[in-house]
Design a protein around this motif. Sequence first.
Motif, PDB file in Angstrom:
ATOM      1  N   ARG A 118       0.815  -1.209   0.000  1.00  0.00           N
ATOM      2  CA  ARG A 118       0.000   0.000   0.000  1.00  0.00           C
ATOM      3  C   ARG A 118       0.856   1.270   0.000  1.00  0.00           C
ATOM      4  NH1 ARG A 118      -1.542  -4.026   2.638  1.00  0.00           N
ATOM      5  NH2 ARG A 118      -3.561  -4.962   2.297  1.00  0.00           N
ATOM      6  N   ASN A 119       2.190   1.102  -0.070  1.00  0.00           N
ATOM      7  CA  ASN A 119       3.140   2.221  -0.035  1.00  0.00           C
ATOM      8  C   ASN A 119       2.833   3.141   1.148  1.00  0.00           C
ATOM      9  OD1 ASN A 119       5.508   2.917  -1.585  1.00  0.00           O
ATOM     10  ND2 ASN A 119       4.516   4.879  -1.972  1.00  0.00           N
ATOM     11  N   THR A 120       2.760   2.517   2.321  1.00  0.00           N
ATOM     12  CA  THR A 120       2.343   3.223   3.533  1.00  0.00           C
ATOM     13  C   THR A 120       3.317   2.960   4.667  1.00  0.00           C
ATOM     14  OG1 THR A 120       0.027   3.102   2.861  1.00  0.00           O
ATOM     15  CG2 THR A 120       0.443   3.402   5.206  1.00  0.00           C
ATOM     16  N   ASP A 145       2.711   8.878  -1.456  1.00  0.00           N
ATOM     17  CA  ASP A 145       2.321   8.931  -2.865  1.00  0.00           C
ATOM     18  C   ASP A 145       3.061   7.848  -3.646  1.00  0.00           C
ATOM     19  OD1 ASP A 145       2.357   9.699  -5.712  1.00  0.00           O
ATOM     20  OD2 ASP A 145       1.434  11.559  -5.024  1.00  0.00           O
ATOM     21  N   ARG A 146       2.365   7.173  -4.545  1.00  0.00           N
ATOM     22  CA  ARG A 146       2.962   6.083  -5.338  1.00  0.00           C
ATOM     23  C   ARG A 146       4.143   6.580  -6.175  1.00  0.00           C
ATOM     24  NH1 ARG A 146       1.653   0.922  -3.971  1.00  0.00           N
ATOM     25  NH2 ARG A 146      -0.507   0.829  -3.316  1.00  0.00           N
ATOM     26  N   PRO A 149       8.103   5.660  -4.234  1.00  0.00           N
ATOM     27  CA  PRO A 149       8.101   4.319  -3.643  1.00  0.00           C
ATOM     28  C   PRO A 149       8.999   4.274  -2.426  1.00  0.00           C
ATOM     29  CG  PRO A 149       9.148   4.306  -5.816  1.00  0.00           C
ATOM     30  CD  PRO A 149       8.661   5.695  -5.565  1.00  0.00           C
TER      31      PRO A 149
END
Length: 154
Positions: A118-120, A145-146, A149
């Motif tokens: 979830r790139n979190t 934000d994607r 990364p």
Amino acid sequence: MKQAALVLLAATALAQAEPIGSVDTAFKLIGPDHKIVVDAYDDPKVQGVACYVSRAKTGGIKGAIGLAEDKAEASIACRQVGPISIQQALPHQEEVFNERISLVFKRLRIVRMVDPARNTLVYLTYSDRLIDGSPQNSITAVPVDRATPIPLKK
């Protein structure tokens, strides 16, 4: 070697608590009142993320001289406070801050976990004791934000 020590010192300096404010919760005739304190912690490896932690702070005579044991209850909220920049690969899970909340045996800890799917960035706060920790905890997450990364250590 000297450079690595300087980097470690700089990262440690960034992870210091910055007091934001406090409210009194119980009047103490002698010594400071019991209170809830709010501190800010900047993530030392992720520029643009700050965590705000509220916790109880024991007052009275024991609190004034540093012998009180603060409660194991804390709440955390981490937010993006600027452009997110990650200069080095992060481990999947890492303690980013800890603070003593009793004379010897209890510590408040903040752990960063990475959720790559979830790139979190997920932050957990809890306290532990030398012998028996507390299951009380609080968690928060900061989506990245994607386009940025999160680099992970292998």
